[in-house]
Design a protein around this motif. Structure first.
Motif, PDB file in Angstrom:
ATOM      1  N   ILE A  10      39.547  58.695 -64.025  1.00  0.00           N
ATOM      2  CA  ILE A  10      40.062  57.201 -63.023  1.00  0.00           C
ATOM      3  C   ILE A  10      41.123  56.435 -64.294  1.00  0.00           C
ATOM      4  O   ILE A  10      40.641  56.686 -65.798  1.00  0.00           O
ATOM      5  N   ARG A  11      42.127  56.029 -63.361  1.00  0.00           N
ATOM      6  CA  ARG A  11      43.224  55.750 -64.817  1.00  0.00           C
ATOM      7  C   ARG A  11      42.873  54.207 -65.118  1.00  0.00           C
ATOM      8  O   ARG A  11      42.008  53.441 -64.077  1.00  0.00           O
ATOM      9  N   SER A  12      42.669  53.838 -65.516  1.00  0.00           N
ATOM     10  CA  SER A  12      42.874  52.527 -66.504  1.00  0.00           C
ATOM     11  C   SER A  12      44.288  51.298 -66.655  1.00  0.00           C
ATOM     12  O   SER A  12      44.492  50.638 -66.968  1.00  0.00           O
ATOM     13  N   LEU A  18      36.601  49.517 -53.657  1.00  0.00           N
ATOM     14  CA  LEU A  18      35.812  50.057 -53.106  1.00  0.00           C
ATOM     15  C   LEU A  18      36.367  52.092 -52.672  1.00  0.00           C
ATOM     16  O   LEU A  18      35.253  53.132 -53.065  1.00  0.00           O
ATOM     17  N   GLY A  19      37.240  52.154 -52.217  1.00  0.00           N
ATOM     18  CA  GLY A  19      38.134  53.154 -52.921  1.00  0.00           C
ATOM     19  C   GLY A  19      37.369  54.006 -54.123  1.00  0.00           C
ATOM     20  O   GLY A  19      37.089  55.546 -53.776  1.00  0.00           O
ATOM     21  N   ASN A  20      37.495  53.851 -55.279  1.00  0.00           N
ATOM     22  CA  ASN A  20      37.638  54.410 -56.432  1.00  0.00           C
ATOM     23  C   ASN A  20      35.499  55.015 -56.157  1.00  0.00           C
ATOM     24  O   ASN A  20      35.346  55.753 -56.649  1.00  0.00           O
ATOM     25  N   TYR A  21      34.507  53.598 -55.558  1.00  0.00           N
ATOM     26  CA  TYR A  21      33.671  54.160 -55.158  1.00  0.00           C
ATOM     27  C   TYR A  21      33.368  55.188 -54.611  1.00  0.00           C
ATOM     28  O   TYR A  21      33.095  55.629 -54.784  1.00  0.00           O
ATOM     29  N   THR A 127      56.021  64.536 -64.902  1.00  0.00           N
ATOM     30  CA  THR A 127      54.921  65.753 -65.252  1.00  0.00           C
ATOM     31  C   THR A 127      53.564  65.133 -64.767  1.00  0.00           C
ATOM     32  O   THR A 127      52.718  65.817 -65.401  1.00  0.00           O
ATOM     33  N   TYR A 128      53.555  63.580 -64.280  1.00  0.00           N
ATOM     34  CA  TYR A 128      52.196  64.241 -64.099  1.00  0.00           C
ATOM     35  C   TYR A 128      50.950  65.023 -63.270  1.00  0.00           C
ATOM     36  O   TYR A 128      50.287  65.062 -64.057  1.00  0.00           O
ATOM     37  N   PRO A 129      51.411  65.537 -62.447  1.00  0.00           N
ATOM     38  CA  PRO A 129      50.233  66.351 -62.028  1.00  0.00           C
ATOM     39  C   PRO A 129      50.172  67.820 -63.189  1.00  0.00           C
ATOM     40  O   PRO A 129      49.140  68.764 -63.447  1.00  0.00           O
ATOM     41  N   ALA A 134      45.887  69.933 -67.348  1.00  0.00           N
ATOM     42  CA  ALA A 134      45.620  69.817 -68.478  1.00  0.00           C
ATOM     43  C   ALA A 134      43.839  69.716 -68.205  1.00  0.00           C
ATOM     44  O   ALA A 134      43.137  70.085 -68.427  1.00  0.00           O
ATOM     45  N   ASP A 135      43.874  68.480 -67.638  1.00  0.00           N
ATOM     46  CA  ASP A 135      42.264  67.326 -67.267  1.00  0.00           C
ATOM     47  C   ASP A 135      41.636  67.751 -67.449  1.00  0.00           C
ATOM     48  O   ASP A 135      40.552  68.577 -67.599  1.00  0.00           O
ATOM     49  N   ILE A 136      41.878  69.011 -66.341  1.00  0.00           N
ATOM     50  CA  ILE A 136      41.101  69.958 -65.745  1.00  0.00           C
ATOM     51  C   ILE A 136      40.960  71.026 -66.475  1.00  0.00           C
ATOM     52  O   ILE A 136      39.392  71.489 -66.665  1.00  0.00           O
ATOM     53  N   VAL A 146      36.864  64.098 -56.411  1.00  0.00           N
ATOM     54  CA  VAL A 146      38.789  62.325 -55.880  1.00  0.00           C
ATOM     55  C   VAL A 146      38.676  62.833 -54.460  1.00  0.00           C
ATOM     56  O   VAL A 146      37.246  63.218 -53.210  1.00  0.00           O
ATOM     57  N   GLY A 147      38.933  60.927 -54.211  1.00  0.00           N
ATOM     58  CA  GLY A 147      39.609  61.064 -52.944  1.00  0.00           C
ATOM     59  C   GLY A 147      40.641  61.883 -52.218  1.00  0.00           C
ATOM     60  O   GLY A 147      41.384  63.014 -53.042  1.00  0.00           O
ATOM     61  N   LYS A 148      41.020  61.856 -50.978  1.00  0.00           N
ATOM     62  CA  LYS A 148      41.981  62.022 -50.478  1.00  0.00           C
ATOM     63  C   LYS A 148      42.887  62.405 -51.217  1.00  0.00           C
ATOM     64  O   LYS A 148      43.331  63.778 -51.189  1.00  0.00           O
ATOM     65  N   ASP A 149      43.722  61.459 -51.444  1.00  0.00           N
ATOM     66  CA  ASP A 149      44.763  60.978 -52.251  1.00  0.00           C
ATOM     67  C   ASP A 149      45.223  62.233 -53.121  1.00  0.00           C
ATOM     68  O   ASP A 149      46.380  62.602 -53.618  1.00  0.00           O
ATOM     69  N   GLN A 150      43.991  62.332 -53.607  1.00  0.00           N
ATOM     70  CA  GLN A 150      44.269  63.025 -54.914  1.00  0.00           C
ATOM     71  C   GLN A 150      44.204  64.920 -54.567  1.00  0.00           C
ATOM     72  O   GLN A 150      44.758  66.199 -55.558  1.00  0.00           O
ATOM     73  N   GLU A 151      44.371  65.682 -52.989  1.00  0.00           N
ATOM     74  CA  GLU A 151      43.964  67.094 -52.931  1.00  0.00           C
ATOM     75  C   GLU A 151      45.478  67.392 -53.733  1.00  0.00           C
ATOM     76  O   GLU A 151      44.663  68.579 -54.406  1.00  0.00           O
ATOM     77  N   THR A 185      36.892  64.659 -47.500  1.00  0.00           N
ATOM     78  CA  THR A 185      37.257  63.592 -48.400  1.00  0.00           C
ATOM     79  C   THR A 185      37.276  62.775 -48.105  1.00  0.00           C
ATOM     80  O   THR A 185      37.947  62.411 -46.696  1.00  0.00           O
ATOM     81  N   VAL A 186      36.737  61.528 -49.165  1.00  0.00           N
ATOM     82  CA  VAL A 186      37.002  60.064 -48.573  1.00  0.00           C
ATOM     83  C   VAL A 186      38.714  58.998 -48.685  1.00  0.00           C
ATOM     84  O   VAL A 186      39.179  59.700 -49.731  1.00  0.00           O
ATOM     85  N   LYS A 187      38.782  58.896 -47.605  1.00  0.00           N
ATOM     86  CA  LYS A 187      40.248  57.828 -47.829  1.00  0.00           C
ATOM     87  C   LYS A 187      39.595  56.278 -47.555  1.00  0.00           C
ATOM     88  O   LYS A 187      39.286  56.312 -45.873  1.00  0.00           O
ATOM     89  N   ILE A 188      39.508  55.497 -47.802  1.00  0.00           N
ATOM     90  CA  ILE A 188      39.842  54.009 -48.122  1.00  0.00           C
ATOM     91  C   ILE A 188      40.918  53.282 -47.700  1.00  0.00           C
ATOM     92  O   ILE A 188      41.519  53.421 -48.853  1.00  0.00           O
ATOM     93  N   MET A 189      40.720  52.838 -46.678  1.00  0.00           N
ATOM     94  CA  MET A 189      42.145  52.352 -45.697  1.00  0.00           C
ATOM     95  C   MET A 189      41.907  50.539 -46.683  1.00  0.00           C
ATOM     96  O   MET A 189      41.500  50.155 -47.151  1.00  0.00           O
ATOM     97  N   LYS A 196      46.553  52.997 -48.166  1.00  0.00           N
ATOM     98  CA  LYS A 196      44.883  52.981 -48.917  1.00  0.00           C
ATOM     99  C   LYS A 196      44.639  51.777 -49.843  1.00  0.00           C
ATOM    100  O   LYS A 196      45.204  51.449 -50.405  1.00  0.00           O
ATOM    101  N   MET A 197      43.353  51.405 -49.917  1.00  0.00           N
ATOM    102  CA  MET A 197      42.718  50.921 -51.367  1.00  0.00           C
ATOM    103  C   MET A 197      43.682  51.171 -52.368  1.00  0.00           C
ATOM    104  O   MET A 197      43.282  52.649 -52.694  1.00  0.00           O
ATOM    105  N   SER A 198      43.667  50.477 -52.904  1.00  0.00           N
ATOM    106  CA  SER A 198      45.256  50.263 -54.439  1.00  0.00           C
ATOM    107  C   SER A 198      44.453  49.450 -55.502  1.00  0.00           C
ATOM    108  O   SER A 198      44.442  48.666 -55.308  1.00  0.00           O
ATOM    109  N   LYS A 199      44.383  50.424 -56.637  1.00  0.00           N
ATOM    110  CA  LYS A 199      43.768  49.117 -58.199  1.00  0.00           C
ATOM    111  C   LYS A 199      45.404  48.196 -58.100  1.00  0.00           C
ATOM    112  O   LYS A 199      45.177  47.403 -58.648  1.00  0.00           O
ATOM    113  N   SER A 200      46.748  49.374 -57.629  1.00  0.00           N
ATOM    114  CA  SER A 200      47.727  48.293 -57.955  1.00  0.00           C
ATOM    115  C   SER A 200      48.849  47.484 -56.884  1.00  0.00           C
ATOM    116  O   SER A 200      49.345  46.326 -57.084  1.00  0.00           O
TER     117      SER A 200
END
Ligand code: TYM
Length: 333
Positions: A10-12, A18-21, A127-129, A134-136, A146-151, A185-189, A196-200
């Motif tokens: 999860i990005r800080s 709720l989407g993250n949850y 190069t984010y993906p 690499a993380d995985i 992960v949620g739907k947005d990361q598929e 996979t879940v997507k909370i709008m 979608k619900m978003s941190k920013s």
């Protein structure tokens, strides 16, 4: 038999919502007993948007606290900060040699960022993906909750794994799959029906795990609705489906079914539904908020958790990077 390996991050970059949850953390908690889990705070990923250096530490601590308050047990999983594993940037560098500019430019999340921050289209965004792969792959994970947005990012991680294996002639990296708890996979709008619900973005239409009771009530009462259906068993508009989804996730089953019945019989009163949803949501969020607030007061405990988590994670990442170096031919003495 050894347990299957799971990775997620999860990005800080802001308050968890709720989407993250429901998209991620709930699955982490389900998985922690049965899998070998590596969960991390993606602090390197957050650097693409140039955060204030002073904000990084409290943001990282908050993500740790909110995960634990949601039920994650740092004794059962490795919970760590991405930047504590130097093997991740090393693998990122290796994978970058197998990632192509054209495919990276086509990624929808990259295009979104270009639109949102046209003055800061840095190579880290492009190069984010690859960093995410690499993380995985650093733990050779097979499942990624992960949620739907990361598929789509997951699909790219599979491509990079496959390319590496083909290039070096061995099945070194498994191809990681999205973990789905119950098929989808879940997507909370967002509550205003825009994306979608978003941190920013869209803070007023996003419910954060840190929101107080009154804020939750206000946000839910403002959620987008309409006049209601005129035909029995109508299809729900997506913003209504989202309210029902939130109700299903937080309210007792009979409450959810009553409102669903009202919708299907065309006698739904959205005002009543939102009042009910607000109270169930408050009951859901309050214990998480209170526990997370308590946890954040003890910085030393959070530091211990991060240190232990990094130690557990490093054992596995060191093994992967040693194997990758050897395959590439980096073994000179
Ligand atoms: P991030 O930090 O945006 O979100 C963390 C997790 O929450 C999920 N999520 C959602 N799920 C449903 N509905 C929503 N509205 C919603 N918003 C967020 C995300 O799908 C994610 O599972 N790139 C990742 C972080 C990352 C990562 C990784 C994940 C970095 N490396 C490796 C898995 C594996 C991200 O930005 O998530």
């Amino acid at each position: 038999m050894s347990k299957e390996i799971v990775v997620s991050g999860i990005r800080s970059t802001g308050y968890l919502h709720l989407g993250n949850y429901f998209g991620a953390i709930q699955n982490y908690v389900h998985m922690q007993n049965e899998y070998n889990c590596y969960f991390f705070v993606a602090d390197y990923h957050s650097l693409t948007t140039h955060p204030d250096p002073k904000a990084l530490k409290p943001n990282v601590y908050r993500v740790v606290a909110e995960n634990i308050a949601s039920g994650l047990d740092p004794e059962k999983v490795a919970l760590y900060a991405q930047s504590d594993l130097p093997e991740i940037p090393e693998l990122y560098l290796m994978l970058n040699m197998l990632a192509y500019k054209g495919e990276l430019e086509k990624v929808p999340t990259f295009k979104d960022k270009v639109r949102l921050q046209p003055d800061n289209v840095n190579a880290g965004l492009l190069t984010y993906p690859v960093l995410m792969a690499a993380d995985i792959l650093i733990h050779r994970a097979v499942k990624v909750p992960v949620g739907k947005d990361q598929e789509q990012h997951l699909e790219m991680a599979r491509n990079f794994a496959n390319r590496f294996n083909t290039r070096y002639g061995v099945e070194f990296f498994p191809e990681p799959e999205v973990y789905r708890s119950n098929q989808e996979t879940v997507k909370i709008m967002s509550l205003d029906g825009n994306g979608k619900m978003s941190k920013s973005e869209n803070a007023n239409a996003t419910i954060y795990l840190n929101d107080d009771d009154d804020t939750i009530r206000k946000k839910i009462m403002k959620a987008k609705t309409d006049q209601g259906p005129t035909e029995p068993n109508s299809e729900m508009p997506d913003y209504i489906r989202n309210l029902f989804l939130l109700m299903k996730l937080t309210a007792p089953t009979d409450v959810y079914e009553t409102f669903l019945g009202n919708f299907n019989n065309c006698n739904i009163r959205y005002g009543d539904m939102k009042k009910q949803l607000a109270e169930d949501m408050i009951n859901f969020v309050r214990p998480i908020r209170e526990h997370a607030t308590e946890l954040q007061k003890d910085e030393a405990a959070i530091q211990r958790i991060l240190r232990n988590g990094a130690e557990k994670a490093r054992a596995s990442s060191a093994e992967t990077i040693a194997g990758a170096r050897k395959l590439i031919g980096i073994n000179y003495y």
